[in-house]
Design a protein around this motif. Structure first.
Motif, PDB file in Angstrom:
ATOM      1  N   LEU A 161       0.846  -1.185   0.000  1.00  0.00           N
ATOM      2  CA  LEU A 161       0.000   0.000   0.000  1.00  0.00           C
ATOM      3  C   LEU A 161       0.890   1.246   0.000  1.00  0.00           C
ATOM      4  O   LEU A 161       1.369   1.687   1.050  1.00  0.00           O
ATOM      5  N   TRP A 162       1.145   1.803  -1.188  1.00  0.00           N
ATOM      6  CA  TRP A 162       1.988   2.985  -1.331  1.00  0.00           C
ATOM      7  C   TRP A 162       1.135   4.250  -1.296  1.00  0.00           C
ATOM      8  O   TRP A 162       0.020   4.269  -1.817  1.00  0.00           O
ATOM      9  N   MET A 163       1.694   5.293  -0.709  1.00  0.00           N
ATOM     10  CA  MET A 163       0.998   6.585  -0.674  1.00  0.00           C
ATOM     11  C   MET A 163       2.021   7.717  -0.752  1.00  0.00           C
ATOM     12  O   MET A 163       3.061   7.674  -0.081  1.00  0.00           O
ATOM     13  N   GLN A 164       1.717   8.723  -1.571  1.00  0.00           N
ATOM     14  CA  GLN A 164       2.576   9.911  -1.632  1.00  0.00           C
ATOM     15  C   GLN A 164       2.134  10.892  -0.549  1.00  0.00           C
ATOM     16  O   GLN A 164       0.940  11.167  -0.395  1.00  0.00           O
ATOM     17  N   VAL A 165       3.102  11.408   0.195  1.00  0.00           N
ATOM     18  CA  VAL A 165       2.768  12.332   1.287  1.00  0.00           C
ATOM     19  C   VAL A 165       3.360  13.730   1.079  1.00  0.00           C
ATOM     20  O   VAL A 165       2.996  14.664   1.797  1.00  0.00           O
ATOM     21  N   ARG A 166       4.253  13.886   0.095  1.00  0.00           N
ATOM     22  CA  ARG A 166       4.813  15.212  -0.158  1.00  0.00           C
ATOM     23  C   ARG A 166       5.388  15.271  -1.558  1.00  0.00           C
ATOM     24  O   ARG A 166       5.767  14.260  -2.139  1.00  0.00           O
ATOM     25  N   GLY A 167       5.412  16.488  -2.105  1.00  0.00           N
ATOM     26  CA  GLY A 167       5.960  16.703  -3.434  1.00  0.00           C
ATOM     27  C   GLY A 167       4.873  16.881  -4.471  1.00  0.00           C
ATOM     28  O   GLY A 167       3.684  16.690  -4.187  1.00  0.00           O
ATOM     29  N   PRO A 168       5.252  17.277  -5.675  1.00  0.00           N
ATOM     30  CA  PRO A 168       4.276  17.403  -6.762  1.00  0.00           C
ATOM     31  C   PRO A 168       3.520  16.097  -6.961  1.00  0.00           C
ATOM     32  O   PRO A 168       4.119  15.018  -6.919  1.00  0.00           O
ATOM     33  N   GLY A 169       2.211  16.189  -7.134  1.00  0.00           N
ATOM     34  CA  GLY A 169       1.400  14.978  -7.243  1.00  0.00           C
ATOM     35  C   GLY A 169       1.768  14.125  -8.445  1.00  0.00           C
ATOM     36  O   GLY A 169       1.906  14.631  -9.564  1.00  0.00           O
ATOM     37  N   VAL A 170       1.969  12.849  -8.233  1.00  0.00           N
ATOM     38  CA  VAL A 170       2.316  11.915  -9.302  1.00  0.00           C
ATOM     39  C   VAL A 170       1.423  10.684  -9.183  1.00  0.00           C
ATOM     40  O   VAL A 170       0.803  10.431  -8.144  1.00  0.00           O
ATOM     41  N   SER A 171       1.386   9.928 -10.243  1.00  0.00           N
ATOM     42  CA  SER A 171       0.620   8.684 -10.271  1.00  0.00           C
ATOM     43  C   SER A 171       1.566   7.511 -10.031  1.00  0.00           C
ATOM     44  O   SER A 171       2.528   7.321 -10.783  1.00  0.00           O
ATOM     45  N   ILE A 172       1.292   6.739  -8.979  1.00  0.00           N
ATOM     46  CA  ILE A 172       2.112   5.564  -8.652  1.00  0.00           C
ATOM     47  C   ILE A 172       1.484   4.358  -9.338  1.00  0.00           C
ATOM     48  O   ILE A 172       0.327   4.018  -9.074  1.00  0.00           O
ATOM     49  N   GLN A 173       2.229   3.703 -10.195  1.00  0.00           N
ATOM     50  CA  GLN A 173       1.676   2.609 -10.989  1.00  0.00           C
ATOM     51  C   GLN A 173       2.598   1.382 -10.963  1.00  0.00           C
ATOM     52  O   GLN A 173       3.791   1.508 -11.230  1.00  0.00           O
ATOM     53  N   PRO A 174       2.015   0.197 -10.659  1.00  0.00           N
ATOM     54  CA  PRO A 174       0.722  -0.023 -10.005  1.00  0.00           C
ATOM     55  C   PRO A 174       0.857   0.172  -8.501  1.00  0.00           C
ATOM     56  O   PRO A 174       1.810  -0.318  -7.893  1.00  0.00           O
ATOM     57  N   ARG A 175      -0.083   0.846  -7.903  1.00  0.00           N
ATOM     58  CA  ARG A 175       0.037   1.311  -6.525  1.00  0.00           C
ATOM     59  C   ARG A 175       0.202   0.174  -5.518  1.00  0.00           C
ATOM     60  O   ARG A 175       0.866   0.335  -4.496  1.00  0.00           O
ATOM     61  N   GLU A 176      -0.383  -0.998  -5.767  1.00  0.00           N
ATOM     62  CA  GLU A 176      -0.343  -2.084  -4.782  1.00  0.00           C
ATOM     63  C   GLU A 176       0.679  -3.166  -5.134  1.00  0.00           C
ATOM     64  O   GLU A 176       0.565  -4.304  -4.689  1.00  0.00           O
ATOM     65  N   SER A 177       1.707  -2.779  -5.886  1.00  0.00           N
ATOM     66  CA  SER A 177       2.739  -3.754  -6.224  1.00  0.00           C
ATOM     67  C   SER A 177       3.982  -3.543  -5.365  1.00  0.00           C
ATOM     68  O   SER A 177       4.136  -2.515  -4.698  1.00  0.00           O
ATOM     69  N   GLU A 178       4.863  -4.495  -5.408  1.00  0.00           N
ATOM     70  CA  GLU A 178       6.107  -4.428  -4.639  1.00  0.00           C
ATOM     71  C   GLU A 178       7.030  -3.339  -5.159  1.00  0.00           C
ATOM     72  O   GLU A 178       7.697  -2.648  -4.386  1.00  0.00           O
ATOM     73  N   THR A 179       7.070  -3.162  -6.478  1.00  0.00           N
ATOM     74  CA  THR A 179       7.984  -2.192  -7.085  1.00  0.00           C
ATOM     75  C   THR A 179       7.253  -1.318  -8.110  1.00  0.00           C
ATOM     76  O   THR A 179       7.446  -1.469  -9.326  1.00  0.00           O
ATOM     77  N   PRO A 180       6.408  -0.406  -7.653  1.00  0.00           N
ATOM     78  CA  PRO A 180       5.736   0.502  -8.598  1.00  0.00           C
ATOM     79  C   PRO A 180       6.694   1.608  -9.043  1.00  0.00           C
ATOM     80  O   PRO A 180       7.826   1.703  -8.557  1.00  0.00           O
ATOM     81  N   SER A 181       6.228   2.421  -9.954  1.00  0.00           N
ATOM     82  CA  SER A 181       7.070   3.520 -10.422  1.00  0.00           C
ATOM     83  C   SER A 181       6.217   4.775 -10.613  1.00  0.00           C
ATOM     84  O   SER A 181       4.982   4.726 -10.646  1.00  0.00           O
ATOM     85  N   PHE A 182       6.883   5.909 -10.758  1.00  0.00           N
ATOM     86  CA  PHE A 182       6.196   7.161 -11.057  1.00  0.00           C
ATOM     87  C   PHE A 182       7.097   8.001 -11.957  1.00  0.00           C
ATOM     88  O   PHE A 182       8.320   7.811 -11.994  1.00  0.00           O
TER      89      PHE A 182
END
Length: 226
Positions: A161-182
């Protein structure tokens, strides 16, 4: 004729007297330790025996919970010679369970018994969001996050369960994977948290880890971030 009958009878008694009971020489598993196992996990248990008369042996496994793979129940009966491997599946309820085996040769009238005690546990997983990094910005920069260091003491499979908490908003893909990217959209500090959840077996009894934080600093060519 009478003499021959006596000889045969005596020989039969002698053979009967030599019938020896089977022995359990060891029990081993496919795990390093039997201290605990996660809910719903399977354990291979190998039973080693010896029989002085080389008899084919009967064995009976009885568990105080869980199921044996071949029988689909908490008991298992079968035949073997010197060793046999059975698979026991732990129940979904935490607790301590006993696996008891009884071995007989069907001739000596004696039985050998042994048992294992296994704790079925449900402990919280540990999130690891990876090391902080500093990267140079460019228009096509894509950053991979790495949660592969996360773990579960019960060896349960994890949901990420990845979540961005600071910085310019980006899309984390895929969010529920071990190694997502943005894709980095500008020089800045991008801060993310990772939690892991061991809910593959039973969502109702699942546990979620404390969050772990990672900072990805994306700098411009002058070394500055936004």
């Amino acid at each position: 004729m009478v003499l021959l009958s006596c000889v045969v009878w005596l020989a039969g008694c002698s053979l009967l007297d030599r019938q020896k009971e089977p022995q359990i020489t060891g029990i081993r598993t496919d795990r390093d330790s039997l201290a605990s196992v996660g809910r719903g996990h399977q354990i291979q248990v190998t039973l080693l025996t010896s029989d002085p008369d080389n008899d084919e042996l009967d064995f009976l496994w009885v568990a105080s919970g869980g199921t044996f793979k071949k029988s689909g129940r908490d008991t298992l009966v079968d035949l073997f010679q010197d060793s046999v491997t059975v698979v026991w599946k732990a129940p979904s309820e935490v607790g301590t369970y006993d696996l008891t085996v009884e071995v007989s040769d069907g001739k000596s009238g004696e039985r050998a018994t042994s048992s294992l005690r296994i704790a079925v546990t449900q402990r919280p997983p540990l999130a690891d969001a990876g090391e902080d990094r500093v990267l140079a910005y460019h228009d096509t920069l894509r950053v991979m996050l790495d949660g592969s260091g996360s773990s579960d003491p019960d060896l349960d499979e994890l949901r990420y369960l990845w979540m961005q908490v600071r910085g310019p908003g980006v899309s984390i893909q895929p969010r529920e994977s071990e190694t997502p990217s943005f894709r980095a959209v500008a020089p800045a500090d991008y801060v993310f948290t990772l939690r892991v959840r061991d809910d593959i077996l039973d969502a109702a009894g699942a546990l979620t880890s404390d969050p772990d934080t990672v900072i990805v600093r994306v700098s411009d060519r002058g070394g500055r971030s936004g």
